[in-house]
Design an enzyme around this catalytic site. Structure first.
Site, PDB file in Angstrom:
ATOM      1  N   ASP A   1      -5.695  -4.035  -3.636  1.00 31.14           N
ATOM      2  CA  ASP A   1      -4.487  -3.574  -2.950  1.00 31.14           C
ATOM      3  C   ASP A   1      -4.246  -2.133  -3.392  1.00 31.14           C
ATOM      4  O   ASP A   1      -3.667  -1.880  -4.438  1.00 31.14           O
ATOM      5  CB  ASP A   1      -3.306  -4.471  -3.349  1.00 31.14           C
ATOM      6  CG  ASP A   1      -1.976  -3.927  -2.828  1.00 31.14           C
ATOM      7  OD1 ASP A   1      -1.977  -2.883  -2.138  1.00 31.14           O
ATOM      8  OD2 ASP A   1      -0.932  -4.555  -3.110  1.00 31.14           O
TER       9      ASP A   1
ATOM     10  N   LYS B   1       2.955   5.383   1.852  1.00 30.06           N
ATOM     11  CA  LYS B   1       2.969   6.195   0.624  1.00 30.06           C
ATOM     12  C   LYS B   1       2.055   7.401   0.784  1.00 30.06           C
ATOM     13  O   LYS B   1       2.528   8.518   0.895  1.00 30.06           O
ATOM     14  CB  LYS B   1       2.565   5.341  -0.577  1.00 30.06           C
ATOM     15  CG  LYS B   1       3.512   4.143  -0.746  1.00 30.06           C
ATOM     16  CD  LYS B   1       2.882   3.040  -1.551  1.00 30.06           C
ATOM     17  CE  LYS B   1       3.586   1.718  -1.391  1.00 30.06           C
ATOM     18  NZ  LYS B   1       5.014   1.721  -1.647  1.00 30.06           N
TER      19      LYS B   1
ATOM     20  N   TRP C   1       3.532  -6.531  -7.818  1.00 26.80           N
ATOM     21  CA  TRP C   1       2.787  -6.702  -6.563  1.00 26.80           C
ATOM     22  C   TRP C   1       1.643  -7.696  -6.724  1.00 26.80           C
ATOM     23  O   TRP C   1       1.350  -8.467  -5.808  1.00 26.80           O
ATOM     24  CB  TRP C   1       2.321  -5.355  -6.011  1.00 26.80           C
ATOM     25  CG  TRP C   1       3.510  -4.571  -5.542  1.00 26.80           C
ATOM     26  CD1 TRP C   1       4.037  -3.451  -6.113  1.00 26.80           C
ATOM     27  CD2 TRP C   1       4.390  -4.909  -4.447  1.00 26.80           C
ATOM     28  NE1 TRP C   1       5.175  -3.069  -5.436  1.00 26.80           N
ATOM     29  CE2 TRP C   1       5.403  -3.930  -4.410  1.00 26.80           C
ATOM     30  CE3 TRP C   1       4.407  -5.922  -3.492  1.00 26.80           C
ATOM     31  CZ2 TRP C   1       6.436  -3.945  -3.457  1.00 26.80           C
ATOM     32  CZ3 TRP C   1       5.428  -5.952  -2.537  1.00 26.80           C
ATOM     33  CH2 TRP C   1       6.429  -4.969  -2.529  1.00 26.80           C
TER      34      TRP C   1
HETATM   35  N1  PMP Z   1       1.415  -3.655  -2.707  1.00 25.43           N
HETATM   36  C1  PMP Z   1       1.826  -2.561  -3.369  1.00 25.43           C
HETATM   37  C2  PMP Z   1       1.021  -2.074  -4.545  1.00 25.43           C
HETATM   38  C3  PMP Z   1       2.988  -1.893  -2.954  1.00 25.43           C
HETATM   39  O1  PMP Z   1       3.406  -0.807  -3.611  1.00 25.43           O
HETATM   40  C4  PMP Z   1       3.703  -2.369  -1.832  1.00 25.43           C
HETATM   41  C5  PMP Z   1       4.923  -1.680  -1.291  1.00 25.43           C
HETATM   42  N2  PMP Z   1       5.695  -0.995  -2.160  1.00 25.43           N
HETATM   43  C6  PMP Z   1       3.242  -3.528  -1.200  1.00 25.43           C
HETATM   44  C7  PMP Z   1       2.089  -4.126  -1.650  1.00 25.43           C
HETATM   45  C8  PMP Z   1       3.956  -4.107  -0.024  1.00 25.43           C
HETATM   46  O2  PMP Z   1       3.730  -3.281   1.048  1.00 25.43           O
HETATM   47  P1  PMP Z   1       4.378  -3.521   2.486  1.00 25.43           P
HETATM   48  O3  PMP Z   1       5.828  -3.192   2.334  1.00 25.43           O
HETATM   49  O4  PMP Z   1       3.623  -2.541   3.334  1.00 25.43           O
HETATM   50  O5  PMP Z   1       4.147  -4.921   2.865  1.00 25.43           O
END
Ligand code: PMP
Length: 359
Positions: free
Chosen positions: A171, A195, A102
């Site tokens: 994040d 989550k 991420w």
């Molecule tokens: N950052 C992290 C740490 C994540 O776990 C996720 C989704 N698994 C995201 C960003 C992306 O999130 P979204 O699907 O809401 O764009």
């Protein structure tokens, strides 16, 4: 009705109590004669739902008054671009820490807007985070961005990086509400809801007042923190049902002792699962002990040929969505707030039994 223990990384399990309350209120929310889904976002009923959710989140996280809370759309992924668009403010570079999948996505997106300095990263193939004294921060960076919990690798920061006067951006998608955090250390915190907050489609952004305004030229109105903040996240039609459901989750958290109580339970759940993995030669978790995630626990089986059998038999036992992310393989048990201790115990018992039969 038979509910399973759902170990999905997201969208993830929600508290059963919350789902039942939503079910009860589905056709007629508190005498309004309509579902929350059918309400005008500007009507007094929804305005009260929205305000209550924000007040409860502020209370749970002890968010100081000089921070705005935005209930947005676009997922955490949209924040990968909204952060540089809103925070560069005339500067040309930003610092990023790279600890996994991420972080990499956030970095790739930021590169479209500025020079990205990767100031520290986890060594290739190692499941760890950089030590605090190895961060080479730039004093003229617009901000420092990091990912406190890497959902895929199961790697978590055991500390909050010290960024001095440079705003710290986190994040928090896969760890928000799992324990108390000191919001005042951050310039921006963002998280996709799916989550620990509620259903997908809602993104929570917590941003310090003085960082709002002066987005880069060409920033779409929807991506402008100032427009969103001035309009109380209602510049356009917000994700009303997700906002409502998040509010029910916040109330559930408050009824259950808030984030300090969550932290205790989450730590116990994670410790039990890691102990089971470490106590066996059959299961393995690659993450350095000091950086193991409380929320996402990846593990492999000694013989990957058994993965399919493990998943099929776990499913039979009511334990689902344990397959690891496609980029790392093996298994991953996500054990967010809504996963009860009984679910973690059921998984540990199943793992021991599976090992006995196949080890
Ligand atoms: N950052 C992290 C740490 C994540 O776990 C996720 C989704 N698994 C995201 C960003 C992306 O999130 P979204 O699907 O809401 O764009």
């Amino acid at each position: 009705m038979s509910r399973v223990y759902n170990f999905s990384a997201g969208p993830a399990a929600l508290p059963e109590e919350v789902l039942k309350q939503a079910q009860e209120e589905m056709l007629d929310w508190q005498g309004s004669g309509m579902s929350v889904m059918e309400m005008s976002h500007r009507g007094k009923e929804f305005m009260s739902i929205a305000a209550q959710a924000e007040a409860d989140l502020r209370e749970l996280m002890a968010i100081p008054d000089n921070y705005k809370v935005l209930f947005m759309q676009g997922g955490a992924s949209s924040q990968f671009s909204m952060v540089p668009m809103n925070l560069l403010r005339g500067k040309t570079s930003a610092d990023y820490i790279n600890t996994g999948s991420w972080s990499k996505k956030a970095i790739a997106e930021a590169r479209k807007y500025c020079q990205v300095n990767v100031v520290a990263e986890s060594p290739a193939g190692e499941y760890t985070v950089p030590a605090p004294d190895t961060l080479k921060l730039n004093r003229d960076a617009a901000y420092l961005h990091y990912t406190p919990n890497e959902t895929i690798q199961g790697v978590e920061f055991p500390y909050v990086p010290e960024s001095g006067d440079v705003p710290l951006v986190a994040d928090l998608s896969s760890t928000i509400l799992s324990r108390p955090v000191d919001v005042s250390k951050f310039g921006v915190i963002y998280a996709g809801a799916q989550k620990n907050i509620g259903p997908a489609g809602l993104t929570v952004v917590i941003v310090r007042d003085d960082l709002i305004g002066e987005p880069v030229k060409g920033t779409p109105a929807m991506f402008d923190y100032k427009i969103q903040a001035d309009g109380d996240s209602m510049y356009n039609t917000p994700p009303t049902y997700g906002w409502y459901l998040a509010g029910l989750v916040f109330q559930w958290l408050k009824r259950n002792g808030g984030l300090a109580a969550m932290a205790e339970t989450n730590q116990r759940k994670a410790a039990a699962l890691y102990a089971a993995i470490d106590g066996s030669d059959f299961y393995h978790n690659p993450v350095e002990k000091s950086c193991r995630s409380w929320m996402n626990v990846p593990f492999t089986l000694a013989d990957a040929e058994l993965d399919g059998k493990f998943l099929a038999e776990a499913k039979e036992a009511g334990l689902v969505t344990l397959k690891g992310h496609r980029s790392v393989g093996g298994m991953r048990a996500s054990i967010y707030n809504a996963m009860p201790e009984s679910g973690v115990k059921a998984l540990i018992d199943f793992m021991a039994d599976f090992e006995k039969r196949n080890g």
